[in-house]
Design an enzyme around this catalytic site. Structure first.
Site, mmCIF file in Angstrom:
data_model
loop_
_atom_site.group_PDB
_atom_site.id
_atom_site.type_symbol
_atom_site.label_atom_id
_atom_site.label_comp_id
_atom_site.label_asym_id
_atom_site.label_seq_id
_atom_site.Cartn_x
_atom_site.Cartn_y
_atom_site.Cartn_z
ATOM 1 N N LYS A 55 0.808 -1.360 0.191
ATOM 2 C CA LYS A 55 0.067 -0.075 0.155
ATOM 3 C C LYS A 55 0.828 1.407 -0.124
ATOM 4 O O LYS A 55 0.473 2.430 -0.614
ATOM 5 C CB LYS A 55 -1.147 0.060 1.282
ATOM 6 C CG LYS A 55 -2.215 -0.945 1.144
ATOM 7 C CD LYS A 55 -3.023 -0.714 0.052
ATOM 8 C CE LYS A 55 -4.522 -1.310 0.275
ATOM 9 N NZ LYS A 55 -5.387 -0.826 -0.623
ATOM 10 N N SER A 322 0.587 -9.978 -0.360
ATOM 11 C CA SER A 322 0.411 -8.452 -0.662
ATOM 12 C C SER A 322 0.741 -7.773 0.653
ATOM 13 O O SER A 322 0.735 -6.786 0.837
ATOM 14 C CB SER A 322 -0.921 -8.309 -1.271
ATOM 15 O OG SER A 322 -1.868 -8.695 -0.327
#
Length: 420
Positions: A55, A322
């Protein structure tokens, strides 16, 4: 169709912006998954990225692109954790004031980490949707810039740098599979990879309990999943307007995985790859475990050495991990769930003759079978039981499904009726 909102040049500019900021995360081979799939499998370790997830890439690119006046006004975001940490760090690095709204359900370590990166954290709302609404209202009132978690061209371009790294690290990749929340990561990676290697297959994976993309793609427009329920961090069960357009055009398939498959994947990452991964981050591994043949058909080949051949045959499957931000208590529950899904826990109810030493005799049989007793519940007073009967519920740790079958067989051979 409207012009695509993000192009390869945008992703390349984002990569230059992120130089010295985002880490070039490792691409690690997985022998276990390679044997299972029948083709080389590589793990792209964004769980080891700064702030523990991809992110920060999109957040930094978005904030770096603001004007001086916009930076002076500050930025605001809403997040259950990963996006908030990315915004907090990016804003801190760029000297921008950041306010992050987080729902009451947000995990305490993620709250602390977001504050630790320099953001002011406001806890409000029963879920992410309420936190998002509060953040947007605050941005309007304060004149701050709202940093969307996925649905902005700069954010998508920043996440797309993961795709550029994959092709640099694994030029012969045949399939790239990654988790999908709102779609920023899969959209950005698809833009980068398809522009350079249109033959590479792009597969997204969503938790079945919050899967907005399969119905959205079927309907031809974004659809919101009402009251999404999953252990995986998710952006409110919604597909973005911009990300949907890219996913519809460039992503080959979006698959779903169950909660059992997610927890089993997290357990595998920990035990086999020695990597701490959060449930959403483990979703591509869950997809490989759930249907290895689907990826074998796409990749072909037979193991680590077979990377030659035409089409995608023999070429590696890259699974993007992720994120790795998971609360220790949540990790404990998920691992317990994963062990149960993998056949490592066995719960049984048995009938015993209610006499002294009966329970000890049962435990001797279980010990001889190699089962570790976690818990025992002994019931004598249920009206369903006869005068000389007792019911025992035992929870056992085992070595897997074959061991479970062996324990059951040992109990039957010793004359114990197994009720369930």
């Amino acid at each position: 169709m409207a012009a695509r909102p993000v192009r390869l040049d945008d992703v390349r500019r984002a990569q230059r912006t992120l130089a010295g900021v985002a880490q070039r995360t490792a691409l690690e081979p997985s022998r276990h998954l390679s044997r299972l799939v029948g083709a080389p499998v590589r793990l792209k370790c964004e769980n080891l990225q700064r702030t523990g997830s991809f992110k920060v890439r999109g957040a930094y690119v978005r904030i770096a692109g603001l004007s001086a006046g916009e930076r002076a006004a500050g930025v605001v975001a809403a997040s259950t954790g990963n996006h908030g940490q990315g915004v907090a760090l990016a804003a801190s690095l760029l000297g921008v004031r950041a306010t992050v709204f987080m729902p009451e359900e947000a995990q305490l370590p993620k709250l602390a980490a977001t504050r630790g990166y320099g953001a002011q954290v406001r806890v409000c709302g029963q879920g992410l949707d309420e936190a998002l609404a509060a953040a947007r209202e605050y941005a309007r009132a304060a004149g701050a810039v709202f940093i969307h978690p996925f649905d902005h061209p700069d954010v998508i371009a920043g996440q797309g740098t993961v795709g550029l790294e994959i092709l640099e690290q694994c030029p012969r990749a045949g399939t790239v599979v990654m988790g999908v929340g709102g779609g920023g990561l899969v959209a950005g990676v698809a833009v980068a990879v398809k522009a350079l290697r249109p033959d590479v297959r792009i597969v997204g994976v969503q938790a079945a309990g919050a899967a907005a993309y399969p119905p959205s793609l079927a309907a031809g427009h974004p659809v919101t999943v009402e009251a999404p329920v999953t252990m995986a961090e998710h952006p409110g069960g919604a597909a973005g307007e911009l990300t949907f357009r890219i996913v519809e055009e460039l992503v080959d398939e979006v698959r779903t995985v169950s909660e059992d498959e997610l927890s089993s994947a997290l357990l595998l990452c920990l035990e086999r790859a020695k990597l701490v991964v959060e449930p959403a981050g483990a979703s591509p591994v869950a997809a490989l475990l759930a249907d290895p043949a689907a990826f074998r058909d796409a990749a072909g080949g037979t193991g680590e050495g077979g990377e030659a051949g035409g089409g995608r045959e023999g070429r590696p499957v890259v699974a993007v991990l992720s994120g790795g931000n998971v609360d220790a208590l949540v990790l404990q529950r998920v691992l317990r769930h994963g062990m149960a899904a993998a056949g490592r826990y066995l719960s049984l109810r048995l009938l015993l003759t209610d006499r002294p030493g009966a329970l000890a005799a049962l435990l001797e049989v279980l010990s001889a079978a190699g089962a570790n007793v976690v818990d025992v519940s002994h019931v004598r007073t249920d009206p369903r039981l006869g005068l000389t009967e007792a019911e025992v519920e035992v929870h056992l740790e085992t070595a897997g499904p074959e061991h479970c079958a062996a324990v059951r067989a040992a109990l039957r051979a010793a004359g114990y009726p197994v009720m369930s």
